[in-house]
Design a protein around this motif. Structure first.
Motif, PDB file in Angstrom:
ATOM      1  N   LEU A   3       8.865   3.038   6.236  1.00 18.28           N
ATOM      2  CA  LEU A   3       9.158   4.470   6.269  1.00 18.28           C
ATOM      3  C   LEU A   3       7.914   5.283   5.965  1.00 18.28           C
ATOM      4  N   LYS A   4       7.678   6.290   6.802  1.00 17.96           N
ATOM      5  CA  LYS A   4       6.621   7.268   6.573  1.00 17.96           C
ATOM      6  C   LYS A   4       7.271   8.648   6.430  1.00 17.96           C
ATOM      7  N   VAL A   5       6.897   9.355   5.378  1.00 25.10           N
ATOM      8  CA  VAL A   5       7.343  10.736   5.194  1.00 25.10           C
ATOM      9  C   VAL A   5       6.127  11.616   5.416  1.00 25.10           C
ATOM     10  N   CYS A   6       6.199  12.487   6.415  1.00 25.98           N
ATOM     11  CA  CYS A   6       5.039  13.284   6.796  1.00 25.98           C
ATOM     12  C   CYS A   6       5.206  14.738   6.356  1.00 25.98           C
ATOM     13  N   GLY A   7       4.117  15.492   6.468  1.00 22.23           N
ATOM     14  CA  GLY A   7       4.148  16.907   6.124  1.00 22.23           C
ATOM     15  C   GLY A   7       4.161  17.169   4.636  1.00 22.23           C
ATOM     16  N   MET A   8       3.498  16.301   3.878  1.00 19.10           N
ATOM     17  CA  MET A   8       3.451  16.475   2.420  1.00 19.10           C
ATOM     18  C   MET A   8       2.691  17.747   2.061  1.00 19.10           C
ATOM     19  N   ASN A   9       3.237  18.489   1.086  1.00 18.03           N
ATOM     20  CA  ASN A   9       2.539  19.676   0.622  1.00 18.03           C
ATOM     21  C   ASN A   9       2.965  20.053  -0.790  1.00 18.03           C
ATOM     22  N   HIS A  10       4.187  20.553  -0.947  1.00 16.19           N
ATOM     23  CA  HIS A  10       4.593  21.129  -2.226  1.00 16.19           C
ATOM     24  C   HIS A  10       5.053  20.111  -3.273  1.00 16.19           C
ATOM     25  N   ALA A  16       6.943  10.565  -3.671  1.00 18.14           N
ATOM     26  CA  ALA A  16       6.345   9.266  -3.964  1.00 18.14           C
ATOM     27  C   ALA A  16       7.227   8.426  -4.885  1.00 18.14           C
ATOM     28  N   GLN A  17       8.011   9.061  -5.734  1.00 19.42           N
ATOM     29  CA  GLN A  17       8.900   8.331  -6.634  1.00 19.42           C
ATOM     30  C   GLN A  17       9.979   7.558  -5.881  1.00 19.42           C
ATOM     31  N   LEU A  18      10.222   7.951  -4.629  1.00 17.76           N
ATOM     32  CA  LEU A  18      11.186   7.238  -3.792  1.00 17.76           C
ATOM     33  C   LEU A  18      10.560   6.017  -3.123  1.00 17.76           C
ATOM     34  N   GLN A  19       9.264   5.845  -3.305  1.00 19.28           N
ATOM     35  CA  GLN A  19       8.525   4.683  -2.817  1.00 19.28           C
ATOM     36  C   GLN A  19       8.588   4.464  -1.303  1.00 19.28           C
ATOM     37  N   PRO A  20       8.298   5.502  -0.497  1.00 14.72           N
ATOM     38  CA  PRO A  20       8.117   5.235   0.938  1.00 14.72           C
ATOM     39  C   PRO A  20       6.832   4.434   1.122  1.00 14.72           C
ATOM     40  N   ASP A  21       6.635   3.917   2.310  1.00 10.09           N
ATOM     41  CA  ASP A  21       5.441   3.098   2.569  1.00 10.09           C
ATOM     42  C   ASP A  21       4.219   3.947   2.899  1.00 10.09           C
ATOM     43  N   TYR A  22       4.461   5.103   3.531  1.00  8.01           N
ATOM     44  CA  TYR A  22       3.375   6.003   3.926  1.00  8.01           C
ATOM     45  C   TYR A  22       3.752   7.442   3.580  1.00  8.01           C
ATOM     46  N   LEU A  23       2.753   8.231   3.190  1.00  9.88           N
ATOM     47  CA  LEU A  23       2.909   9.672   3.062  1.00  9.88           C
ATOM     48  C   LEU A  23       1.869  10.334   3.955  1.00  9.88           C
ATOM     49  N   GLY A  24       2.317  11.308   4.755  1.00 13.33           N
ATOM     50  CA  GLY A  24       1.421  11.968   5.692  1.00 13.33           C
ATOM     51  C   GLY A  24       1.004  13.348   5.224  1.00 13.33           C
ATOM     52  N   PHE A  25      -0.291  13.634   5.305  1.00 13.41           N
ATOM     53  CA  PHE A  25      -0.863  14.923   4.912  1.00 13.41           C
ATOM     54  C   PHE A  25      -1.527  15.537   6.141  1.00 13.41           C
ATOM     55  N   ILE A  26      -1.068  16.722   6.523  1.00 12.22           N
ATOM     56  CA  ILE A  26      -1.516  17.346   7.773  1.00 12.22           C
ATOM     57  C   ILE A  26      -2.765  18.195   7.531  1.00 12.22           C
ATOM     58  N   GLU A  38      -5.805  19.586  -4.221  1.00 14.99           N
ATOM     59  CA  GLU A  38      -6.073  18.278  -4.810  1.00 14.99           C
ATOM     60  C   GLU A  38      -5.032  17.261  -4.351  1.00 14.99           C
ATOM     61  N   MET A  39      -5.513  16.072  -4.025  1.00 14.14           N
ATOM     62  CA  MET A  39      -4.608  14.979  -3.685  1.00 14.14           C
ATOM     63  C   MET A  39      -3.960  14.472  -4.969  1.00 14.14           C
ATOM     64  N   PRO A  40      -2.627  14.373  -5.016  1.00 19.93           N
ATOM     65  CA  PRO A  40      -1.976  13.868  -6.225  1.00 19.93           C
ATOM     66  C   PRO A  40      -2.284  12.396  -6.446  1.00 19.93           C
ATOM     67  N   ASP A  41      -2.111  11.959  -7.664  1.00 15.56           N
ATOM     68  CA  ASP A  41      -2.301  10.549  -8.015  1.00 15.56           C
ATOM     69  C   ASP A  41      -1.068   9.780  -7.558  1.00 15.56           C
ATOM     70  N   LEU A  42      -1.217   8.987  -6.526  1.00 15.00           N
ATOM     71  CA  LEU A  42      -0.085   8.278  -5.932  1.00 15.00           C
ATOM     72  C   LEU A  42      -0.160   6.786  -6.214  1.00 15.00           C
ATOM     73  N   PRO A  43       0.983   6.104  -6.234  1.00 12.50           N
ATOM     74  CA  PRO A  43       0.970   4.648  -6.396  1.00 12.50           C
ATOM     75  C   PRO A  43       0.141   3.983  -5.303  1.00 12.50           C
ATOM     76  N   LYS A  44      -0.555   2.914  -5.648  1.00 15.91           N
ATOM     77  CA  LYS A  44      -1.398   2.227  -4.676  1.00 15.91           C
ATOM     78  C   LYS A  44      -0.579   1.590  -3.553  1.00 15.91           C
ATOM     79  N   SER A  45       0.709   1.390  -3.809  1.00 12.68           N
ATOM     80  CA  SER A  45       1.572   0.788  -2.795  1.00 12.68           C
ATOM     81  C   SER A  45       1.867   1.742  -1.637  1.00 12.68           C
ATOM     82  N   ILE A  46       1.619   3.036  -1.842  1.00 15.19           N
ATOM     83  CA  ILE A  46       1.878   4.041  -0.812  1.00 15.19           C
ATOM     84  C   ILE A  46       0.575   4.388  -0.102  1.00 15.19           C
ATOM     85  N   LYS A  47       0.568   4.251   1.209  1.00 14.67           N
ATOM     86  CA  LYS A  47      -0.635   4.555   1.978  1.00 14.67           C
ATOM     87  C   LYS A  47      -0.676   6.038   2.336  1.00 14.67           C
ATOM     88  N   LYS A  48      -1.837   6.644   2.154  1.00 18.29           N
ATOM     89  CA  LYS A  48      -2.044   8.056   2.461  1.00 18.29           C
ATOM     90  C   LYS A  48      -2.560   8.185   3.899  1.00 18.29           C
TER      91      LYS A  48
END
Length: 230
Positions: A3-10, A16-26, A38-48
């Protein structure tokens, strides 16, 4: 499927607490979900994933270094040569001379090339991209780059001639669960690596509805054996 969740902003930290595999930043400025700050501190298991639209190569490389991106999603008309140049480029440092940030190796950077589908698609154009991209992403062709909140006819992917894994995107929401179940059991899903969601899980552009996302993840985990780090 991942799962990738895209359009990260607010609220990327909450997502990230839901532990998707990817987070997308536009990183395409005209987007209502354009990411800056600033990029938030994310778990290493989640790919940016950094999402770009026909951006100059140097700009992409700067963002890769600045935000320590794990993947780049190319949403424009980027050529095979562009993807190849990105694969073999050296990251551009954005630090001061006194700083020595960890450098991202571009040959380890995942490259996702996007192709938009309307009524049909000429899959022959994918062949030359296979050697320079790690994944393809298919979304719905519309006025703007991206899926525009609508789904295309997924049965078109039954004609998919490649073995390259792909992301499925475009208007996927809670109401898509049954359709995704049918897709999972069809020949079209054979090389589907991940599901990509965005606008259908927002209360406003860039602000994700955590409750809806959690429900979606739970249902997909049960129905599709969604592979997340939960």
């Amino acid at each position: 499927m991942k799962l990738k969740v895209c359009g990260m902003n607010h609220n990327p930290t909450e997502v990230a607490q839901l532990q998707p595999d990817y987070l997308g930043f536009i990183f395409w400025e005209p987007s209502s979900r354009f990411f800056e700050g600033e990029m938030p501190d994310l778990p290493k298991s989640i790919k940016k994933v950094g999402v770009f639209v026909d951006a100059p190569l140097e700009e992409v490389l700067k963002k890769v270094t600045q935000f320590q991106l794990d993947a780049v999603q190319l949403h424009g008309k980027e050529s095979v040569q562009y993807c190849n140049s990105l694969r073999h480029a050296e990251p551009v440092s954005t630090s001061h001379e006194s700083e020595t940030p960890k450098q991202v190796r571009c040959n380890e950077l995942e490259i996702i090339k996007v192709f938009s589908i309307k009524d049909d698609f000429d899959f022959s154009i994918l062949k030359d991209y296979e050697s320079v991209c790690d994944y393809f992403l298919f979304d719905t062709k519309g006025k703007l780059p991206g899926g525009n909140g609508y789904t295309f006819d997924w049965s078109i992917l039954e004609k998919y001639p490649s073995t390259k894994p792909f992301f499925l995107s475009g208007g996927i929401g809670l109401e898509s669960i049954e359709k995704l179940k049918k897709f999972k059991n069809s020949p079209a899903s054979k090389y589907c690596f991940a599901i990509d969601v965005n606008s259908k899980f927002e209360t406003q552009p860039g602000l994700k509805n955590i409750t809806s996302l959690k429900t979606f993840i739970n249902e997909l985990t049960d129905e599709l054996q969604l592979k997340t780090d939960n």
